[in-house]
Design a protein around this motif. Sequence first.
Motif, PDB file in Angstrom:
ATOM      1  N   ILE A 331       7.328   1.154  -1.277  1.00 30.18           N
ATOM      2  CA  ILE A 331       5.862   0.686  -1.411  1.00 30.18           C
ATOM      3  C   ILE A 331       5.917   0.527  -3.021  1.00 30.18           C
ATOM      4  N   ALA A 332       4.568  -0.073  -3.481  1.00 36.14           N
ATOM      5  CA  ALA A 332       4.512  -0.489  -4.627  1.00 36.14           C
ATOM      6  C   ALA A 332       3.166   0.381  -5.315  1.00 36.14           C
ATOM      7  N   GLY A 333       3.189   0.649  -6.489  1.00 35.23           N
ATOM      8  CA  GLY A 333       2.148   1.225  -7.334  1.00 35.23           C
ATOM      9  C   GLY A 333       1.011   0.115  -7.507  1.00 35.23           C
ATOM     10  N   GLY A 334       0.013   0.517  -8.084  1.00 32.75           N
ATOM     11  CA  GLY A 334      -1.019  -0.466  -8.546  1.00 32.75           C
ATOM     12  C   GLY A 334      -0.785  -1.471  -9.666  1.00 32.75           C
ATOM     13  N   LEU A 335      -1.146  -2.574 -10.106  1.00 36.72           N
ATOM     14  CA  LEU A 335      -1.085  -3.641 -10.742  1.00 36.72           C
ATOM     15  C   LEU A 335      -2.314  -3.902 -11.724  1.00 36.72           C
ATOM     16  N   HIS A 336      -3.335  -3.825 -11.002  1.00 36.02           N
ATOM     17  CA  HIS A 336      -4.803  -4.075 -11.892  1.00 36.02           C
ATOM     18  C   HIS A 336      -4.861  -3.356 -13.055  1.00 36.02           C
ATOM     19  N   LYS A 337      -5.036  -4.119 -14.444  1.00 34.89           N
ATOM     20  CA  LYS A 337      -5.310  -3.249 -15.317  1.00 34.89           C
ATOM     21  C   LYS A 337      -6.195  -2.172 -15.422  1.00 34.89           C
ATOM     22  N   ASP A 338      -7.345  -2.130 -14.898  1.00 37.81           N
ATOM     23  CA  ASP A 338      -8.556  -1.363 -14.882  1.00 37.81           C
ATOM     24  C   ASP A 338      -8.268   0.071 -13.934  1.00 37.81           C
ATOM     25  N   CYS A 339      -7.270  -0.249 -13.157  1.00 35.63           N
ATOM     26  CA  CYS A 339      -7.000   0.865 -12.230  1.00 35.63           C
ATOM     27  C   CYS A 339      -5.710   1.195 -11.594  1.00 35.63           C
ATOM     28  N   ALA A 340      -4.558   0.769 -12.390  1.00 33.11           N
ATOM     29  CA  ALA A 340      -3.472   0.550 -11.713  1.00 33.11           C
ATOM     30  C   ALA A 340      -2.817   1.835 -11.325  1.00 33.11           C
ATOM     31  N   THR A 341      -3.068   3.052 -11.754  1.00 33.88           N
ATOM     32  CA  THR A 341      -2.608   4.398 -11.376  1.00 33.88           C
ATOM     33  C   THR A 341      -3.469   5.125 -10.315  1.00 33.88           C
ATOM     34  N   LYS A 342      -4.411   4.409  -9.818  1.00 35.77           N
ATOM     35  CA  LYS A 342      -5.324   4.816  -8.750  1.00 35.77           C
ATOM     36  C   LYS A 342      -5.352   4.371  -7.340  1.00 35.77           C
ATOM     37  N   TYR A 343      -4.268   3.532  -6.999  1.00 36.80           N
ATOM     38  CA  TYR A 343      -4.115   2.890  -5.664  1.00 36.80           C
ATOM     39  C   TYR A 343      -2.491   2.440  -5.515  1.00 36.80           C
ATOM     40  N   PHE A 344      -2.245   2.254  -4.407  1.00 33.73           N
ATOM     41  CA  PHE A 344      -0.906   1.791  -4.059  1.00 33.73           C
ATOM     42  C   PHE A 344      -1.093   0.505  -3.106  1.00 33.73           C
ATOM     43  N   ARG A 345       0.195  -0.034  -2.932  1.00 37.31           N
ATOM     44  CA  ARG A 345       0.174  -1.406  -2.185  1.00 37.31           C
ATOM     45  C   ARG A 345       1.506  -1.465  -1.087  1.00 37.31           C
ATOM     46  N   ILE A 346       1.012  -2.053  -0.087  1.00 40.70           N
ATOM     47  CA  ILE A 346       1.906  -2.148   1.015  1.00 40.70           C
ATOM     48  C   ILE A 346       2.003  -3.832   1.335  1.00 40.70           C
ATOM     49  N   GLY A 347       3.248  -4.199   1.292  1.00 35.49           N
ATOM     50  CA  GLY A 347       3.345  -5.480   1.811  1.00 35.49           C
ATOM     51  C   GLY A 347       3.561  -5.480   3.450  1.00 35.49           C
ATOM     52  N   HIS A 348       3.178  -6.524   4.106  1.00 29.88           N
ATOM     53  CA  HIS A 348       3.549  -6.787   5.293  1.00 29.88           C
ATOM     54  C   HIS A 348       3.399  -8.388   5.523  1.00 29.88           C
ATOM     55  N   MET A 349       4.653  -8.885   5.519  1.00 31.73           N
ATOM     56  CA  MET A 349       4.675 -10.435   5.861  1.00 31.73           C
ATOM     57  C   MET A 349       6.028 -10.596   6.393  1.00 31.73           C
ATOM     58  N   GLY A 350       6.187 -11.759   6.857  1.00 30.07           N
ATOM     59  CA  GLY A 350       7.399 -12.157   7.411  1.00 30.07           C
ATOM     60  C   GLY A 350       8.167 -11.480   8.576  1.00 30.07           C
ATOM     61  N   ILE A 351       9.426 -11.249   8.660  1.00 32.80           N
ATOM     62  CA  ILE A 351       9.884 -10.655   9.623  1.00 32.80           C
ATOM     63  C   ILE A 351       9.335  -9.199   9.996  1.00 32.80           C
ATOM     64  N   SER A 352       8.940  -8.468   9.055  1.00 30.18           N
ATOM     65  CA  SER A 352       8.395  -7.135   9.393  1.00 30.18           C
ATOM     66  C   SER A 352       7.029  -7.340  10.219  1.00 30.18           C
ATOM     67  N   VAL A 353       6.487  -8.508  10.108  1.00 28.34           N
ATOM     68  CA  VAL A 353       5.256  -8.753  11.087  1.00 28.34           C
ATOM     69  C   VAL A 353       5.473  -9.475  12.205  1.00 28.34           C
ATOM     70  N   MET A 354       6.520 -10.454  12.093  1.00 25.20           N
ATOM     71  CA  MET A 354       6.901 -11.421  13.178  1.00 25.20           C
ATOM     72  C   MET A 354       7.733 -10.898  14.264  1.00 25.20           C
ATOM     73  N   GLU A 355       8.523  -9.666  13.983  1.00 22.46           N
ATOM     74  CA  GLU A 355       9.605  -9.266  14.846  1.00 22.46           C
ATOM     75  C   GLU A 355       9.311  -7.908  15.066  1.00 22.46           C
ATOM     76  N   ASP A 356       8.635  -7.532  16.203  1.00 23.59           N
ATOM     77  CA  ASP A 356       7.926  -6.359  16.568  1.00 23.59           C
ATOM     78  C   ASP A 356       9.108  -5.165  16.573  1.00 23.59           C
ATOM     79  N   ASP A 357      10.308  -5.694  17.072  1.00 23.40           N
ATOM     80  CA  ASP A 357      11.164  -4.871  17.503  1.00 23.40           C
ATOM     81  C   ASP A 357      12.028  -4.138  16.236  1.00 23.40           C
ATOM     82  N   ARG A 358      11.763  -4.708  15.012  1.00 25.14           N
ATOM     83  CA  ARG A 358      12.204  -4.045  14.033  1.00 25.14           C
ATOM     84  C   ARG A 358      11.381  -2.742  13.409  1.00 25.14           C
TER      85      ARG A 358
END
Length: 379
Positions: A331-358
């Motif tokens: 997963i990814a850490g934060g990026l916004h300059k005001d609070c980058a260390t205070k949150y994390f980010r999860i991507g959910h796109m493409g085959i990770s979403v469209m192909e349930d069996d994965r």
Amino acid sequence: MSAARKLCMIPGPIEFHEDVLSAMGTPATSHVDPLFVPVFGETIEMVRKVVLSKDAQPFITAGSGTLGWDMMVNVIEEGDEVLVLNTGYFGDHFADCLSTYGAKITHLRAEVGSRPSIDALKKALSEKKYKMVTVTHVDTSTGVLSDIKSIAETVKAASPETLVVVDGVCSVGSEEIQFDAWGLDVVITGSQKGLGVPPGLSIVVVSQHTLNVFKNRQSPIRSYYSNWNKWLPVMTAYESRKPAYFATPAVQLIYALHTSLKQITALPIEQRVNKHREVASNLRQTLKSLGLKTVAQSDDVAANGMTAVWLPEGVELPQLVPALAGKGVQIAGGLHKDCATKYFRIGHMGISVMEDDRQHITKVVDALKSSLTELGYKA
């Protein structure tokens, strides 16, 4: 997936389909080879289908999504007024790019996790005439989704000639975009997010109105590689199934994009968007059940393709990211300059979403739950 390779669930690059990766392995091929020319031409045509346009002009060039910002040099001239609807890191940097070419920037900002209101936009438009209004459809730093339909409607009602420019790097392929119906002028994206292709292609779609602005500009274009005078004949030629040359295209990446777009356009684009919306909504509900809060302040400003999540009390970013990595999930850490260390980010796109069996989303949730527990967090 081998134990050594982590499941890549950041907000891009995303996981790639095996057929896309296979296309990347195409042997060395001339960019004017009779076998490649129609592949490039079909790829240009399919880009239109993804954004629902009949006559917009796609430009597909070697570069990152950021090159799309740079291509606005074709319509920006010294002293042009630009209104930037700013929802985070990428609004700041898009503005910085445009100012390089002489644009006079006005920011319309919102607090972290929110977006400027339509009333604030109307007020800004009443105070000054703008050559261009830019908006980051999904700001990858916050996961905030902008309402580009309402924005375009508002801008065009106040000033039909003003260009509506959408940074869709983190939205094309996962969010609803109706280029023609909504009166958009430019949509910028890259290959590595919702389109499911390795990084390296910049994709810019422009309206006929934008091309007219470009053709009628009063000053020389202050760029060489980004210059549409160089690229427009190339795109036109390949779509006509004829070879052309300005700079060497990324042949293998275009084969990969062609393969991915074939998969994407095999279904109605609305079906793809709805699936991304459903998965994102379910993930947010799961996060809430764990006592976690999203950076996006409400569901109606939350993106389909990624989610930014505030760290719970007692858990720090340098603990959580490696904990998930140890379970095979990146997963990814934060990026916004005001609070980058205070949150994390999860991507959910493409085959990770469209192909349930994965089971990609399930793997992320399971790894997150166990990691939080190990770090002492109790929901």
